[in-house]
Write a protein that holds these residues in place. Sequence first.
Motif, mmCIF file in Angstrom:
data_model
loop_
_atom_site.group_PDB
_atom_site.id
_atom_site.type_symbol
_atom_site.label_atom_id
_atom_site.label_comp_id
_atom_site.label_asym_id
_atom_site.label_seq_id
_atom_site.Cartn_x
_atom_site.Cartn_y
_atom_site.Cartn_z
ATOM 1 N N TYR A 241 0.850 -1.183 0.000
ATOM 2 C CA TYR A 241 0.000 0.000 0.000
ATOM 3 C C TYR A 241 0.893 1.242 0.000
ATOM 4 C CZ TYR A 241 -3.971 3.011 0.930
ATOM 5 O OH TYR A 241 -4.938 3.979 0.825
ATOM 6 N N VAL B 132 1.349 5.465 0.038
ATOM 7 C CA VAL B 132 0.681 6.687 0.492
ATOM 8 C C VAL B 132 0.697 7.766 -0.584
ATOM 9 C CG1 VAL B 132 1.339 6.154 2.864
ATOM 10 C CG2 VAL B 132 2.715 7.776 1.547
ATOM 11 N N ALA C 59 -5.071 11.403 3.815
ATOM 12 C CA ALA C 59 -4.921 10.726 5.108
ATOM 13 C C ALA C 59 -5.557 11.549 6.221
ATOM 14 C CB ALA C 59 -3.444 10.491 5.418
ATOM 15 N N ILE D 171 -6.527 6.871 4.046
ATOM 16 C CA ILE D 171 -5.735 6.334 5.159
ATOM 17 C C ILE D 171 -6.183 6.988 6.460
ATOM 18 C CG2 ILE D 171 -3.409 6.012 6.099
ATOM 19 C CD1 ILE D 171 -2.375 6.637 3.211
ATOM 20 N N ALA E 192 -6.591 2.224 4.038
ATOM 21 C CA ALA E 192 -5.754 1.617 5.074
ATOM 22 C C ALA E 192 -6.104 2.201 6.438
ATOM 23 C CB ALA E 192 -4.272 1.854 4.775
ATOM 24 N N LEU F 199 3.530 -0.241 5.418
ATOM 25 C CA LEU F 199 2.412 -0.220 4.478
ATOM 26 C C LEU F 199 2.856 -0.681 3.098
ATOM 27 C CD1 LEU F 199 0.624 3.122 5.484
ATOM 28 C CD2 LEU F 199 -0.288 0.797 5.751
#
Length: 244
Positions: free
Chosen positions: A3, A5, A10, A81, A131, A210
């Motif tokens: 995963y 970012v 987020a 996220i 996530a 991640l």
Amino acid sequence: MSYSVQNKVALVTGANRGIGKSIVESLINHGAKKVYLAVRDVNSTTDLEEKFGDKVITVEADVSDTASVQALAQQAIDVDIVVNNAGVGTPQSILGEDVEKDFAFQLEVNAFGLLRVANAFAKTLEANKGALVQMNSIASVKNFPHLSTYSASKAASYSLTQALRTELGAKGVTVLSVHPGPVATAMAVAAGFENAAATTVVSEGIISALEAGDFHLFPDEMAKQIEAAYQSFSDNVIMVDFSE
């Protein structure tokens, strides 16, 4: 599953200081396009707003209050996220007049707080195949006597994180359980830990974990010692689906 970012939106609870602040910085440095700073005091994130401009948005939230967390989720409907970093930790012996009150308080924030955040954001994370990152602790797997109630509350949050991995993972959501040892924060100072790890060890570890698709992250030197001893149990019990 890996995963990234990069280009993600987020949200970080407890984003105004310590590990939370460092997580915000690492997310943006690794390409997150926007980060919600979820804090109780909206005046506490001025430095992050000055540093990152419109890449950060401060929002009021208290993970100990269900209505507050639900309102937060309604504001941040575009998140990919969610980092549930907000927590409390006070030194407390298991024997004493105030132990029940202290334990109830730490459970309210550290364990019930996770339940509130996970339930409020579940549908959004499922829709975005996002996530959920939960800040647990080495105290999740080892009770430290001078942090007895904190350890127990983090054991509860770790157990809940395992359930979330099963429930949300089946719906395409990545779940990461973070287990730092002593980190250079006010909480570590209050607990009497010296030579604590830098907050960036945790925040950069989250990015790497991640990307690696890991469920557990034991980021610092003390945490890695516990991870080495815990690994067999984790592989053969925690990560096994006994229902099959």
